[in-house]
Design an enzyme around this catalytic site. Structure first.
Site, PDB file in Angstrom:
ATOM      1  N   PRO A 282      -1.721 -55.291 -39.098  1.00 33.74           N
ATOM      2  CA  PRO A 282      -1.558 -55.130 -41.057  1.00 33.74           C
ATOM      3  C   PRO A 282      -1.645 -57.227 -40.686  1.00 33.74           C
ATOM      4  O   PRO A 282      -1.411 -57.968 -39.865  1.00 33.74           O
ATOM      5  CB  PRO A 282       0.111 -55.488 -40.486  1.00 33.74           C
ATOM      6  CG  PRO A 282       0.697 -55.002 -39.371  1.00 33.74           C
ATOM      7  CD  PRO A 282      -1.013 -55.418 -38.025  1.00 33.74           C
ATOM      8  N   CYS A 349     -16.669 -70.377 -65.711  1.00 33.62           N
ATOM      9  CA  CYS A 349     -17.811 -69.742 -66.468  1.00 33.62           C
ATOM     10  C   CYS A 349     -18.490 -68.725 -66.417  1.00 33.62           C
ATOM     11  O   CYS A 349     -19.503 -67.948 -66.243  1.00 33.62           O
ATOM     12  CB  CYS A 349     -18.789 -70.820 -66.977  1.00 33.62           C
ATOM     13  SG  CYS A 349     -18.176 -72.536 -67.027  1.00 33.62           S
ATOM     14  N   GLU A 350     -17.558 -66.827 -67.035  1.00 38.77           N
ATOM     15  CA  GLU A 350     -17.902 -66.166 -66.309  1.00 38.77           C
ATOM     16  C   GLU A 350     -16.512 -65.491 -67.370  1.00 38.77           C
ATOM     17  O   GLU A 350     -15.066 -65.552 -67.184  1.00 38.77           O
ATOM     18  CB  GLU A 350     -17.422 -65.676 -64.823  1.00 38.77           C
ATOM     19  CG  GLU A 350     -18.352 -66.500 -63.737  1.00 38.77           C
ATOM     20  CD  GLU A 350     -19.388 -65.452 -63.848  1.00 38.77           C
ATOM     21  OE1 GLU A 350     -20.174 -64.264 -64.137  1.00 38.77           O
ATOM     22  OE2 GLU A 350     -20.343 -66.120 -63.040  1.00 38.77           O
TER      23      GLU A 350
HETATM   24  N1  LLP Z   1      -7.652 -54.200 -39.047  1.00 40.10           N
HETATM   25  C1  LLP Z   1      -9.557 -53.986 -40.167  1.00 40.10           C
HETATM   26  C2  LLP Z   1     -10.710 -53.560 -38.713  1.00 40.10           C
HETATM   27  C3  LLP Z   1      -9.192 -54.660 -40.929  1.00 40.10           C
HETATM   28  O1  LLP Z   1     -10.599 -54.016 -41.304  1.00 40.10           O
HETATM   29  C4  LLP Z   1      -8.335 -55.090 -42.079  1.00 40.10           C
HETATM   30  C5  LLP Z   1      -8.690 -55.195 -43.520  1.00 40.10           C
HETATM   31  C6  LLP Z   1      -7.089 -55.227 -41.455  1.00 40.10           C
HETATM   32  C7  LLP Z   1      -7.017 -55.034 -39.666  1.00 40.10           C
HETATM   33  C8  LLP Z   1      -6.361 -56.010 -42.687  1.00 40.10           C
HETATM   34  O2  LLP Z   1      -6.126 -55.462 -43.328  1.00 40.10           O
HETATM   35  P1  LLP Z   1      -4.436 -54.559 -44.652  1.00 40.10           P
HETATM   36  O3  LLP Z   1      -3.633 -54.655 -43.146  1.00 40.10           O
HETATM   37  O4  LLP Z   1      -4.557 -56.779 -45.007  1.00 40.10           O
HETATM   38  O5  LLP Z   1      -4.930 -54.365 -45.022  1.00 40.10           O
HETATM   39  N2  LLP Z   1      -9.872 -58.506 -49.381  1.00 40.10           N
HETATM   40  C9  LLP Z   1      -9.163 -57.116 -49.658  1.00 40.10           C
HETATM   41  C10 LLP Z   1      -9.040 -56.659 -48.253  1.00 40.10           C
HETATM   42  C11 LLP Z   1      -9.803 -56.289 -47.368  1.00 40.10           C
HETATM   43  C12 LLP Z   1      -9.084 -55.494 -46.096  1.00 40.10           C
HETATM   44  C13 LLP Z   1     -10.411 -55.387 -45.087  1.00 40.10           C
HETATM   45  N3  LLP Z   1      -9.811 -55.430 -43.689  1.00 40.10           N
HETATM   46  C14 LLP Z   1      -8.024 -56.979 -50.797  1.00 40.10           C
HETATM   47  O6  LLP Z   1      -7.952 -58.434 -51.430  1.00 40.10           O
HETATM   48  O7  LLP Z   1      -7.881 -56.202 -50.820  1.00 40.10           O
END
Ligand code: LLP
Length: 427
Positions: A282, A349-350
């Site tokens: 997580p 500026c967007e």
């Molecule tokens: N493990 C893997 C292989 C992943 O690709 C990710 C996230 C995680 C763990 C952690 O996921 P989480 O528990 O944080 O959901 N920038 C986007 C989220 C991209 C997540 C990419 N992978 C946002 O701001 O929502």
């Protein structure tokens, strides 16, 4: 286990906004704005709640540091017992510098370079999750040259559909770039088993982010369990099942916290039956709701019948609203009780530079402070220098104490890598 056990550190008290026992105004005086403010108590309570929910099976939490790689947060989670999940050489370097041991580290990523694979093998990390046959072949060659064997997990695309996810954060559906297609996994595993310098010890998936239900975990884990049996029959010694990240956070008032007890109950029986160690990755769950972005109102204006609140934080600081249409609650640090429907926008500026569109927010004036909630995950790490804006400061709060843990950038930082006299005309 719901909201009860999770610390709720961000509250208005006596008319002003606090992080734990620290007034937001004190942070603004000490660090300026925009500034990311993180609550240690929130991170601690979230780590403990999840660890407790998983204590009925062999498991290890590997915090996905792509969500927030701040050194103080890494150190805090390490001290609580967390491992870490890294997706680049840079994140591996950060993790090692924050004191994680090799066996605390798993690594993933769909496009690791030869250098990154070499660094992971040399560091002796616990598990390298691979996403294609090409990558396993390269890993085997690098490990052979180093005279080592690389511990490998196959990231399998579980091909599970996720309801409600923004298209950009769904990762485990058929045809996505991530993982090895489910139908090819056994064939790829058989080839890996022939290789001398990789040890196939794990299966891995990541079904997506901000998951609204537990069903994708159940469905994906069932597929990995089936494959585990087949791989063992083919001679693999599968020790780890890594089910990735994806636990959600509440971005809006009234959104539910994830059902951690249900999560444990969904995964633990399969993990016990298989006799493996469960790995979870997580990111957002620990840090998302544990941080806010503190920003100051620069101007108010009206245009075309619309109200604008122009603040000093923009899309370069917090990309999520413009990139994913993400909702982040926004409050005044000192609400007056008056409300206004406005676009809350940054200085970039967007036209796409906004934190909220057509949103009822507290009425504010130039000079007032506001907080953008849910900014602890995928905030600072996704920030940029667009418009030559300086990246924000980061502040850690613990009880009544607070400290700047990442300084605001300076103009010198912006130009640090430029050569003074590049002499490119004569090159
Ligand atoms: N493990 C893997 C292989 C992943 O690709 C990710 C996230 C995680 C763990 C952690 O996921 P989480 O528990 O944080 O959901 N920038 C986007 C989220 C991209 C997540 C990419 N992978 C946002 O701001 O929502």
């Amino acid at each position: 286990m719901g909201q009860g056990v999770l610390a709720q550190p961000f509250v208005h008290r006596d008319g002003a906004f606090f992080c734990e026992d620290v007034p937001a105004e004190a942070v603004a005086i000490a660090a300026g704005t925009p500034t990311f403010v993180y609550s240690a108590a929130a991170i601690r309570s979230r780590y403990r709640a999840l660890a407790q929910a998983l204590d009925s099976c062999a498991s290890r939490i590997h915090y996905s540091c792509k969500a927030n790689g701040n050194r103080s947060i890494l150190t805090l989670l390490r001290e609580l017992g967390s491992g870490v999940d890294v997706v680049s050489g840079g994140e591996l370097a950060r993790a090692l510098r924050a004191g994680f041991g090799p066996q605390d580290i798993v690594c993933g990523g769909v496009g690791k370079t030869a250098r990154e694979l070499r660094e992971a093998i040399q560091a002796g990390i616990k598990l390298i999750n691979v996403e294609s046959l090409d990558e396993i072949v390269l890993l085997n060659e690098i490990a052979r040259d180093l005279g080592m064997a690389a511990p490998v997990g196959l990231r399998v695309n579980p091909e599970v559909r996720i309801a409600n996810a923004h298209a950009y954060i769904a990762t485990g559906e058929r045809g996505h770039k991530f993982g090895i297609p489910h139908e090819s996994a056994l064939g790829v595993a058989r080839q890996a088993l022939q290789m001398q310098h990789v040890q196939l010890v794990g299966l891995d998936m990541h079904v997506g982010s901000q998951l609204a239900t537990l069903e994708p975990y159940r469905a994906g884990l069932a597929r990995l369990a089936g494959l585990t049996g087949e791989l063992r029959a083919a001679g693999a010694q599968i020790r780890y099942i890594d089910i990735g990240g994806g636990l959600p956070v509440a971005y809006n008032t009234g959104d539910p916290e994830p059902d951690l007890v249900g999560f444990g109950a969904t995964v633990a029986p399969t993990v016990r039956d298989l006799g493996v160690e469960l790995l979870v990755e997580p990111g957002r769950f620990f840090v998302g709701a544990s941080g806010v972005l503190l920003t100051r109102v620069l101007y108010r204006k009206e245009s075309g019948g619309k109200q604008y609140v122009i603040v000093d934080a923009g899309m370069n600081d917090l990309l999520r609203p413009s990139h994913y249409d993400a909702y982040h609650r926004i409050d005044a640090v000192r609400p007056t009780g008056m409300r206004v429907t406005a676009d809350v926008v940054g200085p970039v500026c967007e036209t796409g530079d906004f934190l909220a569109l057509d949103r009822e927010v507290d009425e504010v004036q130039a000079g007032d402070l506001m907080v953008v909630h849910g900014a602890g995950a995928y905030g600072y790490v996704m920030s940029s220098n667009y418009n030559a804006r300086l990246r924000a400061a980061e502040v850690m709060v613990d009880g009544h104490r607070h400290a700047v843990v990442t300084a605001r950038e300076t103009y010198d930082d912006l130009m640090r890598l430029e050569l003074e006299d590049p002499n490119w005309r004569d090159a």
